[in-house]
Write a protein that holds these residues in place. Structure first.
Motif, PDB file in Angstrom:
ATOM      1  N   PRO A  52       0.646 -20.018 -28.433  1.00 17.48           N
ATOM      2  CA  PRO A  52       2.032 -19.748 -28.029  1.00 17.48           C
ATOM      3  C   PRO A  52       2.162 -19.436 -26.537  1.00 17.48           C
ATOM      4  O   PRO A  52       3.135 -19.864 -25.893  1.00 17.48           O
ATOM      5  CB  PRO A  52       2.417 -18.536 -28.879  1.00 17.48           C
ATOM      6  N   MET A  53       1.203 -18.699 -25.959  1.00 14.33           N
ATOM      7  CA  MET A  53       1.250 -18.405 -24.530  1.00 14.33           C
ATOM      8  C   MET A  53       1.149 -19.676 -23.697  1.00 14.33           C
ATOM      9  O   MET A  53       1.846 -19.828 -22.683  1.00 14.33           O
ATOM     10  CB  MET A  53       0.125 -17.442 -24.131  1.00 14.33           C
ATOM     11  N   THR A  54       0.276 -20.575 -24.142  1.00 16.63           N
ATOM     12  CA  THR A  54       0.115 -21.850 -23.432  1.00 16.63           C
ATOM     13  C   THR A  54       1.433 -22.615 -23.388  1.00 16.63           C
ATOM     14  O   THR A  54       1.809 -23.187 -22.350  1.00 16.63           O
ATOM     15  CB  THR A  54      -0.977 -22.702 -24.110  1.00 16.63           C
ATOM     16  N   GLU A  63      -5.915 -22.839 -16.206  1.00 10.31           N
ATOM     17  CA  GLU A  63      -5.258 -21.533 -16.307  1.00 10.31           C
ATOM     18  C   GLU A  63      -5.624 -20.837 -17.615  1.00 10.31           C
ATOM     19  O   GLU A  63      -5.800 -19.617 -17.648  1.00 10.31           O
ATOM     20  CB  GLU A  63      -3.745 -21.699 -16.185  1.00 10.31           C
ATOM     21  N   VAL A  64      -5.751 -21.623 -18.691  1.00 11.92           N
ATOM     22  CA  VAL A  64      -6.196 -21.052 -19.968  1.00 11.92           C
ATOM     23  C   VAL A  64      -7.598 -20.469 -19.820  1.00 11.92           C
ATOM     24  O   VAL A  64      -7.876 -19.349 -20.241  1.00 11.92           O
ATOM     25  CB  VAL A  64      -6.175 -22.124 -21.086  1.00 11.92           C
ATOM     26  N   ALA A  65      -8.488 -21.235 -19.196  1.00  8.21           N
ATOM     27  CA  ALA A  65      -9.864 -20.760 -18.986  1.00  8.21           C
ATOM     28  C   ALA A  65      -9.877 -19.493 -18.133  1.00  8.21           C
ATOM     29  O   ALA A  65     -10.640 -18.562 -18.396  1.00  8.21           O
ATOM     30  CB  ALA A  65     -10.703 -21.858 -18.336  1.00  8.21           C
ATOM     31  N   LEU A  66      -9.023 -19.446 -17.108  1.00 15.72           N
ATOM     32  CA  LEU A  66      -8.960 -18.275 -16.234  1.00 15.72           C
ATOM     33  C   LEU A  66      -8.491 -17.049 -16.993  1.00 15.72           C
ATOM     34  O   LEU A  66      -9.138 -15.988 -16.957  1.00 15.72           O
ATOM     35  CB  LEU A  66      -8.024 -18.551 -15.056  1.00 15.72           C
ATOM     36  N   ILE A 116       0.267 -15.158 -12.771  1.00 13.67           N
ATOM     37  CA  ILE A 116      -0.327 -14.158 -11.878  1.00 13.67           C
ATOM     38  C   ILE A 116      -0.212 -12.764 -12.468  1.00 13.67           C
ATOM     39  O   ILE A 116      -1.179 -11.979 -12.454  1.00 13.67           O
ATOM     40  CB  ILE A 116       0.346 -14.204 -10.483  1.00 13.67           C
ATOM     41  N   GLN A 117       0.958 -12.423 -13.013  1.00 12.15           N
ATOM     42  CA  GLN A 117       1.133 -11.080 -13.574  1.00 12.15           C
ATOM     43  C   GLN A 117       0.272 -10.888 -14.816  1.00 12.15           C
ATOM     44  O   GLN A 117      -0.298  -9.802 -15.018  1.00 12.15           O
ATOM     45  CB  GLN A 117       2.603 -10.833 -13.910  1.00 12.15           C
ATOM     46  N   VAL A 118       0.166 -11.933 -15.644  1.00 11.36           N
ATOM     47  CA  VAL A 118      -0.726 -11.840 -16.802  1.00 11.36           C
ATOM     48  C   VAL A 118      -2.159 -11.603 -16.335  1.00 11.36           C
ATOM     49  O   VAL A 118      -2.896 -10.798 -16.898  1.00 11.36           O
ATOM     50  CB  VAL A 118      -0.663 -13.119 -17.664  1.00 11.36           C
ATOM     51  N   ALA A 119      -2.551 -12.310 -15.278  1.00 12.67           N
ATOM     52  CA  ALA A 119      -3.908 -12.178 -14.748  1.00 12.67           C
ATOM     53  C   ALA A 119      -4.177 -10.752 -14.267  1.00 12.67           C
ATOM     54  O   ALA A 119      -5.247 -10.193 -14.538  1.00 12.67           O
ATOM     55  CB  ALA A 119      -4.125 -13.169 -13.603  1.00 12.67           C
ATOM     56  N   PHE A 120      -3.219 -10.139 -13.585  1.00 13.20           N
ATOM     57  CA  PHE A 120      -3.391  -8.753 -13.140  1.00 13.20           C
ATOM     58  C   PHE A 120      -3.527  -7.814 -14.343  1.00 13.20           C
ATOM     59  O   PHE A 120      -4.350  -6.898 -14.340  1.00 13.20           O
ATOM     60  CB  PHE A 120      -2.213  -8.316 -12.264  1.00 13.20           C
ATOM     61  N   GLY A 121      -2.700  -8.047 -15.358  1.00  9.42           N
ATOM     62  CA  GLY A 121      -2.795  -7.237 -16.564  1.00  9.42           C
ATOM     63  C   GLY A 121      -4.149  -7.356 -17.227  1.00  9.42           C
ATOM     64  O   GLY A 121      -4.759  -6.366 -17.636  1.00  9.42           O
ATOM     65  N   ARG A 122      -4.656  -8.592 -17.337  1.00  8.53           N
ATOM     66  CA  ARG A 122      -5.961  -8.809 -17.956  1.00  8.53           C
ATOM     67  C   ARG A 122      -7.085  -8.209 -17.107  1.00  8.53           C
ATOM     68  O   ARG A 122      -8.118  -7.802 -17.631  1.00  8.53           O
ATOM     69  CB  ARG A 122      -6.200 -10.296 -18.175  1.00  8.53           C
TER      70      ARG A 122
END
Length: 475
Positions: A52-54, A63-66, A116-122
């Motif tokens: 669903p996120m994809t 981006e999925v791999a990241l 980017i915001q998801v990445a910071f959260g992760r």
């Protein structure tokens, strides 16, 4: 009656004499496992919500791999940092800090408007995960009587319970009509759990008396023992030439060098191998079970999620059974045969996954998860936690945990890229190389912590490069 605390031997002997893990010690034990529950929930939230996120964020394969591997890459660095801090200043402060980071990470990710915001959260989740796992497992070992050492493997059952709960939440949120935004609700639920744990751990955790005693902080160790076990403990001076256990390693991060010397070297190799490979095989295959289910059973979300839930029920069974199995045959042997069966399953899957009847499509992933969880998955972190002295334990866990985080990041990164490049079958065959190599290592190295006759905190032949600890002043 007052119980004297003259050194780590007194603390270890008292804990080892306990008939179980009860009272305040039991509360602490389960709260520490609660932190590991949170880590599993946060990791599986990304897994269950990945498709669903994809769609929701229009993610590319890169981006999925990241996003799927980012928290593991961050944990790779924060495992040793958290472990070194815990061995220097204590267990409790960094554990509390990890929960704060987990709350921040969940809030950032579930409210994200872009990658980017998801990445910071992760990234914040990775910091929390890296810090917490190294310390929680070390502290669990320090609160566990020696004859119950195999119970450390309980963390694996807790892990799959969290994964299964996450899948149940996914079905509930889906039925509520959340659509492609379901991943936000799953990540938000992790934030709620992190907040609850932050409150409870702040209230009930007590510093490890084993760590305090190994550091020569006998007054603190006595106070902690009194709070935990509801008896009166008092610190007593011990002449230097009668000090209990080997000299304390007080070199900070330089303590890491000890785990590559003497009796510790084969233990480090064994624990690192089990940790690395179990991470690769789980995060390279098990973590992607919801996606693998799509390839096996079609695209119906609820059916696939129920399929993934069935797989993970076997993880719960294996995770909680691993403590019993390790008591019977030892952690190394359980890991060894678990790796071999996983290797066979991956080879069969790699050669014939697209030709399997439905029943076998369910059976093979279930067998994979069962043998993974009952053997190497549970024992990777337990082997590390039970193989080193208290003032080295979190540092060693941090280093070996970083190796595990590297394996997780590698598995998360290579699976989507390999699947895209060579297909699902060849990807399984490539991943199968790793458990076979680990099977060989577990066959060659014979260290078995659950069969050791001496408590590792009292080993006199352990590597050391420091003078005996200075006793804390009595008040």
């Amino acid at each position: 009656m007052e119980v004297p605390v003259r050194g780590v031997g007194d603390v270890a002997d008292y804990i080892d004499s306990r008939p179980g893990i009860r009272g305040r010690a039991g509360i602490i034990w389960w709260l520490l496992l609660g932190g590991l529950f949170l880590e599993a929930l946060a990791n599986s939230a990304m897994s269950a919500g990945l498709n669903p996120m994809t769609e929701d964020l229009s993610l590319s394969a890169g981006e999925v791999a990241l996003l799927t591997s980012l928290s593991s890459w961050v944990a790779l660095f924060f495992n040793p940092i958290g472990g070194a801090i815990a061995d220097r200043i204590g267990r409790v402060p960094p554990l509390i800090a990890a929960k704060v980071l987990a709350v921040l990470g969940a809030v950032l990710a579930c409210t994200a408007t872009g990658v980017i915001q998801v990445a910071f959260g992760r990234a914040f989740v990775g910091m929390a995960y890296g810090i917490d796992f190294a310390i929680a497992m070390a502290m669990l070992a320090e609160f566990t009587p020696k004859r119950y050492a195999a119970r450390l493997n309980t963390w694996q059952g807790i892990w799959y319970t969290a994964v299964s709960l996450n899948l149940v939440l996914a079905i509930i949120f889906y039925q509520l009509g959340t659509g492609d935004s379901i991943w936000r609700y799953l990540l938000g639920a992790c934030g709620v759990v992190a907040l609850v744990l932050l409150i409870l751990q702040s209230r009930y955790l007590v510093e490890s008396p084993t760590w305090q005693a190994r550091k020569g902080r006998l007054v603190g160790a006595a106070k902690s023992m009194s709070r935990i076990y509801s008896e009166k403990f008092v610190a007593e001076e011990t002449p230097t030439d009668e000090a209990q256990g080997p000299a304390t390693a007080n070199k900070g991060v330089k303590n890491l060098g000890l785990i590559f010397r003497g009796t510790y070297l084969p233990r480090t190799i064994l624990a690192s191998t089990v940790q690395l490979v179990q991470s690769i095989q789980y995060f390279g295959v098990g973590w992607y079970l919801p996606i693998i289910a799509v390839a096996l059973f079609g695209t119906d979300f609820v059916f696939n999620t129920v399929g993934s839930l069935v797989f993970n029920v076997f993880g719960i069974i294996g995770g909680f059974a691993s403590a019993w199995l390790s008591t019977k045959i030892g952690q190394r042997i359980a890991s060894k045969w678990g790796f071999l069966i996983v290797f066979v399953v991956l080879v069969v899957f790699g050669l014939a996954y697209d030709k399997l009847p439905l029943w076998l499509g369910f059976l093979l992933p279930s067998l994979f998860i069962l043998c993974h969880s009952v053997g190497p998955a549970a024992n990777g972190k337990s082997l590390s936690s039970l193989s080193f002295r208290s003032e080295l334990r979190a540092t060693a866990n941090g280093f070996i945990g970083a190796i595990g985080a590297f394996g997780a990041a590698l598995g998360l990164l290579i699976f989507p890229l390999l699947q895209d490049a060579v297909g699902l079958g060849p990807t399984f065959l490539i991943v199968a190389i790793f458990p076979f190599a680990a099977f060989i290592v577990c066959t060659v190295i014979k260290w078995e912590p659950t069969r050791a006759e001496v408590n590792v905190d009292e080993e006199t032949d352990a590597p050391q490069f420091a003078s005996p600890p200075q006793q804390a002043p009595l008040h």
